[in-house]
Design a protein around this motif. Structure first.
Motif, PDB file in Angstrom:
ATOM      1  N   GLY A  96       0.656  -1.373   0.654  1.00  0.00           N
ATOM      2  CA  GLY A  96      -0.077   0.130  -0.431  1.00  0.00           C
ATOM      3  C   GLY A  96       0.404   0.869   0.076  1.00  0.00           C
ATOM      4  N   GLY A  97       1.950   1.130  -1.041  1.00  0.00           N
ATOM      5  CA  GLY A  97       2.669   2.297  -0.490  1.00  0.00           C
ATOM      6  C   GLY A  97       3.889   2.519  -0.117  1.00  0.00           C
ATOM      7  N   ASP A  98       3.822   1.658   1.457  1.00  0.00           N
ATOM      8  CA  ASP A  98       4.704   1.948   2.682  1.00  0.00           C
ATOM      9  C   ASP A  98       6.136   1.281   2.113  1.00  0.00           C
ATOM     10  N   HIS A  99       7.270   1.958   1.804  1.00  0.00           N
ATOM     11  CA  HIS A  99       8.565   1.697   1.407  1.00  0.00           C
ATOM     12  C   HIS A  99       9.285   0.989   2.746  1.00  0.00           C
ATOM     13  N   GLN A 100       8.841   1.684   3.992  1.00  0.00           N
ATOM     14  CA  GLN A 100       9.010   0.421   4.997  1.00  0.00           C
ATOM     15  C   GLN A 100       9.274  -0.854   5.067  1.00  0.00           C
ATOM     16  N   ALA A 101       8.372  -1.549   5.096  1.00  0.00           N
ATOM     17  CA  ALA A 101       7.243  -2.474   4.956  1.00  0.00           C
ATOM     18  C   ALA A 101       7.818  -3.411   3.408  1.00  0.00           C
TER      19      ALA A 101
END
Length: 122
Positions: A96-101
């Motif tokens: 969902g756009g979460d770079h860290q994930a």
């Protein structure tokens, strides 16, 4: 100079791309910010980091078969290297756009592959 020190065992020997990524994973899980390695919290920066390491090794005439096998496993077994977006685009989209994930997912895949294949490495 960074306070992060690579393992002493790395001195004087070839260190594979996968080993570097596993070290980075260990450091991040231990509380070091990903930005210390990649400059910013961005999955595309991680992909660029990997490409840079691969470019350096290739033009230095150094083979890194384990990382090549990891890439094939990611593509052929995990089906996580789609044409046009690669692992970075897929993981970013699925998180969902979460770079860290997305970054952590990639590093987890590195660890998963290492655990599956470690016994084969001399």
């Amino acid at each position: 100079m960074s306070a992060i020190r690579p393992p002493e065992a790395w001195k004087g020997r070839f260190v594979s791309t996968l080993e570097v990524l596993l070290f980075i994973r260990e450091q991040i899980l231990g509380g070091v910010m990903p930005e210390m390695f990649f400059g910013r919290l961005d999955v595309w920066s991680v992909a660029a980091f990997v490409h840079g390491v691969r470019f350096h090794l290739y033009y230095g005439g150094v083979e890194d078969p384990r990382f090549q096998e990891f890439g094939a496993w990611l593509r052929d077994v995990r089906n996580e290297f789609p044409a046009g977006k690669g692992w970075a685009g897929l993981y970013l989209e699925e998180s969902g756009g979460d770079h860290q994930a997305a970054i952590l997912r990639f590093l987890e895949r590195c660890a998963e592959y290492d655990a599956l294949t470690r016994q084969r490495v001399p």
